[in-house]
Design a protein around this motif. Structure first.
Motif, PDB file in Angstrom:
ATOM      1  N   MET A   1      22.891   9.611  -1.261  1.00  0.00           N
ATOM      2  CA  MET A   1      22.906   9.090   0.095  1.00  0.00           C
ATOM      3  C   MET A   1      21.491   8.894   0.634  1.00  0.00           C
ATOM      4  N   ALA A   2      20.556   9.676   0.144  1.00  0.00           N
ATOM      5  CA  ALA A   2      19.164   9.538   0.604  1.00  0.00           C
ATOM      6  C   ALA A   2      18.614   8.171   0.236  1.00  0.00           C
ATOM      7  N   LYS A   3      19.004   7.667  -0.939  1.00  0.00           N
ATOM      8  CA  LYS A   3      18.545   6.350  -1.377  1.00  0.00           C
ATOM      9  C   LYS A   3      19.036   5.272  -0.405  1.00  0.00           C
ATOM     10  N   ILE A   4      20.294   5.348  -0.022  1.00  0.00           N
ATOM     11  CA  ILE A   4      20.867   4.358   0.897  1.00  0.00           C
ATOM     12  C   ILE A   4      20.186   4.432   2.254  1.00  0.00           C
ATOM     13  N   ASP A   5      19.934   5.632   2.732  1.00  0.00           N
ATOM     14  CA  ASP A   5      19.233   5.778   4.014  1.00  0.00           C
ATOM     15  C   ASP A   5      17.832   5.178   3.942  1.00  0.00           C
ATOM     16  N   GLU A   6      17.165   5.352   2.812  1.00  0.00           N
ATOM     17  CA  GLU A   6      15.838   4.763   2.619  1.00  0.00           C
ATOM     18  C   GLU A   6      15.934   3.230   2.602  1.00  0.00           C
ATOM     19  N   TYR A   7      16.939   2.696   1.910  1.00  0.00           N
ATOM     20  CA  TYR A   7      17.135   1.250   1.862  1.00  0.00           C
ATOM     21  C   TYR A   7      17.404   0.693   3.266  1.00  0.00           C
ATOM     22  N   ARG A   8      18.228   1.393   4.021  1.00  0.00           N
ATOM     23  CA  ARG A   8      18.520   0.955   5.389  1.00  0.00           C
ATOM     24  C   ARG A   8      17.241   0.868   6.223  1.00  0.00           C
ATOM     25  N   GLN A   9      16.414   1.882   6.110  1.00  0.00           N
ATOM     26  CA  GLN A   9      15.189   1.910   6.892  1.00  0.00           C
ATOM     27  C   GLN A   9      14.231   0.791   6.468  1.00  0.00           C
ATOM     28  N   ARG A  38      28.603  -1.257   9.158  1.00  0.00           N
ATOM     29  CA  ARG A  38      28.980  -2.019   7.960  1.00  0.00           C
ATOM     30  C   ARG A  38      27.783  -2.405   7.094  1.00  0.00           C
ATOM     31  N   ASP A  39      26.583  -1.965   7.474  1.00  0.00           N
ATOM     32  CA  ASP A  39      25.342  -2.255   6.739  1.00  0.00           C
ATOM     33  C   ASP A  39      25.096  -3.747   6.578  1.00  0.00           C
ATOM     34  N   ARG A  40      25.128  -4.463   7.695  1.00  0.00           N
ATOM     35  CA  ARG A  40      24.809  -5.886   7.721  1.00  0.00           C
ATOM     36  C   ARG A  40      23.627  -6.095   8.656  1.00  0.00           C
ATOM     37  N   TYR A  41      22.651  -6.880   8.200  1.00  0.00           N
ATOM     38  CA  TYR A  41      21.394  -7.024   8.931  1.00  0.00           C
ATOM     39  C   TYR A  41      20.967  -8.485   8.937  1.00  0.00           C
ATOM     40  N   GLN A  42      20.612  -8.997  10.136  1.00  0.00           N
ATOM     41  CA  GLN A  42      20.228 -10.397  10.246  1.00  0.00           C
ATOM     42  C   GLN A  42      19.073 -10.603  11.221  1.00  0.00           C
ATOM     43  N   VAL A  43      18.330 -11.681  10.983  1.00  0.00           N
ATOM     44  CA  VAL A  43      17.402 -12.237  11.964  1.00  0.00           C
ATOM     45  C   VAL A  43      17.902 -13.645  12.230  1.00  0.00           C
ATOM     46  N   VAL A  44      18.127 -13.964  13.511  1.00  0.00           N
ATOM     47  CA  VAL A  44      18.660 -15.251  13.909  1.00  0.00           C
ATOM     48  C   VAL A  44      17.725 -15.872  14.942  1.00  0.00           C
ATOM     49  N   HIS A  45      17.435 -17.161  14.810  1.00  0.00           N
ATOM     50  CA  HIS A  45      16.655 -17.879  15.819  1.00  0.00           C
ATOM     51  C   HIS A  45      17.619 -18.493  16.825  1.00  0.00           C
ATOM     52  N   VAL A  46      17.305 -18.302  18.122  1.00  0.00           N
ATOM     53  CA  VAL A  46      18.158 -18.781  19.203  1.00  0.00           C
ATOM     54  C   VAL A  46      17.270 -19.349  20.301  1.00  0.00           C
ATOM     55  N   GLY A  66      25.463   0.563  -2.834  1.00  0.00           N
ATOM     56  CA  GLY A  66      24.144   1.071  -3.201  1.00  0.00           C
ATOM     57  C   GLY A  66      23.116   0.007  -3.548  1.00  0.00           C
ATOM     58  N   LYS A  67      23.460  -1.259  -3.290  1.00  0.00           N
ATOM     59  CA  LYS A  67      22.532  -2.348  -3.611  1.00  0.00           C
ATOM     60  C   LYS A  67      22.310  -3.224  -2.380  1.00  0.00           C
ATOM     61  N   ILE A  68      21.144  -3.844  -2.347  1.00  0.00           N
ATOM     62  CA  ILE A  68      20.821  -4.764  -1.262  1.00  0.00           C
ATOM     63  C   ILE A  68      21.197  -6.169  -1.703  1.00  0.00           C
ATOM     64  N   TRP A  69      22.070  -6.784  -0.939  1.00  0.00           N
ATOM     65  CA  TRP A  69      22.506  -8.154  -1.194  1.00  0.00           C
ATOM     66  C   TRP A  69      21.745  -9.079  -0.250  1.00  0.00           C
ATOM     67  N   ILE A  70      21.002 -10.022  -0.805  1.00  0.00           N
ATOM     68  CA  ILE A  70      20.323 -11.023   0.009  1.00  0.00           C
ATOM     69  C   ILE A  70      21.295 -12.199   0.137  1.00  0.00           C
ATOM     70  N   HIS A  91      16.901  -3.838 -10.070  1.00  0.00           N
ATOM     71  CA  HIS A  91      18.302  -3.623 -10.418  1.00  0.00           C
ATOM     72  C   HIS A  91      19.158  -3.214  -9.210  1.00  0.00           C
ATOM     73  N   ASP A  92      18.514  -3.009  -8.048  1.00  0.00           N
ATOM     74  CA  ASP A  92      19.248  -2.710  -6.816  1.00  0.00           C
ATOM     75  C   ASP A  92      19.186  -3.859  -5.816  1.00  0.00           C
ATOM     76  N   ILE A  93      18.753  -5.032  -6.275  1.00  0.00           N
ATOM     77  CA  ILE A  93      18.685  -6.214  -5.417  1.00  0.00           C
ATOM     78  C   ILE A  93      19.550  -7.307  -6.045  1.00  0.00           C
ATOM     79  N   ILE A  94      20.442  -7.869  -5.241  1.00  0.00           N
ATOM     80  CA  ILE A  94      21.305  -8.954  -5.707  1.00  0.00           C
ATOM     81  C   ILE A  94      21.014 -10.186  -4.855  1.00  0.00           C
ATOM     82  N   ILE A  95      20.755 -11.289  -5.524  1.00  0.00           N
ATOM     83  CA  ILE A  95      20.530 -12.552  -4.816  1.00  0.00           C
ATOM     84  C   ILE A  95      21.906 -13.177  -4.572  1.00  0.00           C
ATOM     85  N   GLY A  96      22.492 -12.817  -3.448  1.00  0.00           N
ATOM     86  CA  GLY A  96      23.871 -13.201  -3.149  1.00  0.00           C
ATOM     87  C   GLY A  96      24.078 -14.683  -2.917  1.00  0.00           C
ATOM     88  N   PHE A  97      23.008 -15.408  -2.581  1.00  0.00           N
ATOM     89  CA  PHE A  97      23.174 -16.842  -2.360  1.00  0.00           C
ATOM     90  C   PHE A  97      23.140 -17.635  -3.660  1.00  0.00           C
TER      91      PHE A  97
END
Length: 111
Positions: A1-9, A38-46, A66-70, A91-97
């Motif tokens: 869980m420490a890894k996930i908390d670090e990724y979130r930060q 839900r561990d979803r993070y965005q930057v939006v221009h408005v 446990g992985k970061i999805w871009i 190995h913990d980064i997924i290029i989701g697009f």
């Protein structure tokens, strides 16, 4: 869980940095959208540019299994490189697009 908390930060810090970059048009602002449950993070221009409405996602990252999805990357340099610079292994980064088929040809995780 420490890894996930670090990724979130790390994700929150990086997206916060991006949100502070001022657009050429001061009537457009960067909004941070963090769904911490839900561990979803965005930057939006408005905003407005002349007489045209501006609305669009610049960055969208999720943390799943446990992985970061871009999910979307509208930056010039690529957020994946910045995640690596912050210590997140490829190995913990997924290029989701990228399609699942195409992911196997990258140096990042497939799933």
């Amino acid at each position: 869980m420490a890894k996930i908390d670090e990724y979130r930060q790390i994700v929150r810090d990086l997206l916060t940095e991006y949100s502070q970059i001022k657009a050429a048009n001061e009537e457009v602002e960067a909004e941070l959208i963090f769904d911490l449950e839900r561990d979803r993070y965005q930057v939006v221009h408005v905003g407005w540019s002349r007489k045209h409405r501006v609305y669009g996602c610049v960055l969208h990252l999720d943390i799943k299994d446990g992985k970061i999805w871009i999910q979307h990357d509208g930056t010039e340099g690529g957020i994946a490189n910045e995640l690596i610079d912050k210590g997140i292994p490829k190995h913990d980064i997924i290029i989701g697009f990228h399609s699942p088929f195409k992911r196997q040809f990258t140096e990042f995780a497939v799933n």
